[in-house]
Design a protein around this motif. Structure first.
Motif: not given
Ligand code: PGA
Ligand code: ZN
Length: 398
Positions: A238-242, A252
């Motif tokens: 999830d890009e928004d969650e990093g 990460s």
């Protein structure tokens, strides 16, 4: 020559409608094929249409172009025609479900007409002496079950089995042993879409249980049984969650690579599928660089059985294996092209079922006919045993 094509809606293993095709030829050949369906589908897969719509479109476009026009024994011509009449890159014209059902039915009708077993029709005379190792989902979660592991599939991998038959039964024994181990700890034995146990446990506990069960059954049977996993990491990313979202926190990209490498070494994993997001060719490459000598790093959602995406992965060193799902790309010819491009570049193939399946057994023949290293088609559920039992029959035949 193809004289008739019938398309109909049938049930898949999740209870959804899917497309079944029947092909009849002038010389008396007959073949039937049915499309499977994924739940954790890759973003770049060929498109499946609702069954009814796919049938309507294929009846209007594909059937008239094939019937009376194309030879079922000429698989390339069948598949080229499907592409041509579809007119899109992702089979959204007639639906990848109609396309793959017709492609598989035509292959079987062609084999029938020639009087050949399907694996030999697909692979040629000298194929059939090298069998794939069946790897079987024994514990899972992800998009295939609720309240279960974050990692989608833990796969029993009987790499030392002396025959396909013994490998198939070994996976079933591992599956059964895991139930006993879960029962001993009063952990519920729910099941996921593919028949794997979907217990409400964390990934760490699943690693322990699968490790124990595979070691025990390996000792009992006297050959090596390891295990592997399909992380289906695109579903965790999830890009928004990093990064990669687990029940116990977010990793990460670098942490994900470290985590996977650690698990590979701790459990001597035989097979790791989709450890990174489906667009992260670079992350895949870093991981392959780190542990590619020790294990199989396989791209499923990364490649979606697509030769162009595979070429990108080859250029970047993203993996040493590709998962092959004919319905991800739409035809058997496309699937074979991906297997062959891989083989020319040292990328081993794992031919695979989908989480939604039918009794169709084409992938068993495809795996043998292309000398694939692995076949991933579950362990004990009926739509999975259809393929596994076909492998047993093929082994007896050759
Ligand atoms: P799917 O899962 O068929 O639901 O896409 C199988 C897999 O990811 O290998
Ligand atoms: Zn996968």
């Amino acid at each position: 020559l193809i004289t008739d094509i019938t398309l109909r809606r049938i049930l898949d293993s999740r209870g959804n409608a899917t497309v079944e095709a029947e092909v009849t030829t002038e010389a008396g050949g007959f073949g039937r094929g049915a499309a499977p369906s994924g739940a954790s589908t890759g973003e770049h897969e060929a498109l499946e249409l609702p069954a009814e719509e796919a049938i309507e479109k294929a009846e209007a476009e594909a059937v008239p172009a094939l019937v009376g026009e194309v030879d079922a024994t000429d698989q390339r011509a069948v598949d080229d025609t499907l592409r041509e009449v579809d007119g899109t890159d992702d089979f959204s014209g007639i639906g990848a479900n109609s396309a793959v059902a017709i492609s598989m039915a035509a292959a079987k009708a062609g084999a029938d007409e020639l009087g050949l077993p399907l694996f030999q029709h697909l692979g040629g005379t000298f194929r059939g002496d090298q069998f794939p190792t069946p790897i079987g989902n024994v514990v899972g979660g992800g998009e295939h079950a609720e309240e279960a592991t974050n990692i989608q599939e833990f796969l029993s991998a009987p790499v030392g089995a002396p025959s396909v038959t013994e490998a198939v039964f070994a996976n079933a024994k591992v599956h059964a042993r895991i139930k006993e181990l879960l029962n001993e700890e009063d952990i519920p034995t729910n099941k996921g879409d593919e028949g794997a146990w979907a217990p409400p446990i964390g990934d760490a506990k699943a690693f322990e249980i699968v490790d124990q069960a595979t070691s025990e059954i390996s000792d009992k049977l006297g050959f090596e049984i390891g295990f592997g996993m399909d992380m289906a990491a695109a579903e965790l990313y999830d890009e928004d969650e990093g990064g990669y979202v687990y029940d116990d926190g977010v990793k990460s990209t670098d942490e994900q690579i470290e985590y996977v490498a650690e698990m590979v070494r701790e459990y001597d994993l035989e097979f790791v599928e989709d450890p990174m997001d489906e667009n992260d060719f670079e992350g895949f490459a870093k991981l392959t660089d780190e542990v590619g000598d020790e294990t199989v790093i396989c791209g499923d959602d990364l490649y979606v059985t697509n030769v162009e995406r595979l070429q990108t992965g080859i250029d970047k060193g993203s993996s040493n294996s590709i998962l092959i799902k004919p319905n991800q790309i739409g035809t058997l010819s496309d699937a074979v092209d991906a297997i062959e491009l891989g083989a020319e570049n040292g990328i081993v193939a794992a031919v695979s079922h989908r989480s939604g399946e039918t009794e169709d057994t084409t992938i068993a023949h495809l795996a043998v006919g292309t000398a694939a290293d692995f076949i991933k088609t579950g362990t004990v559920a009926g739509e999975r045993t259809a393929k596994l039992n076909e492998l047993i029959r093929i082994e007896e035949q050759v």
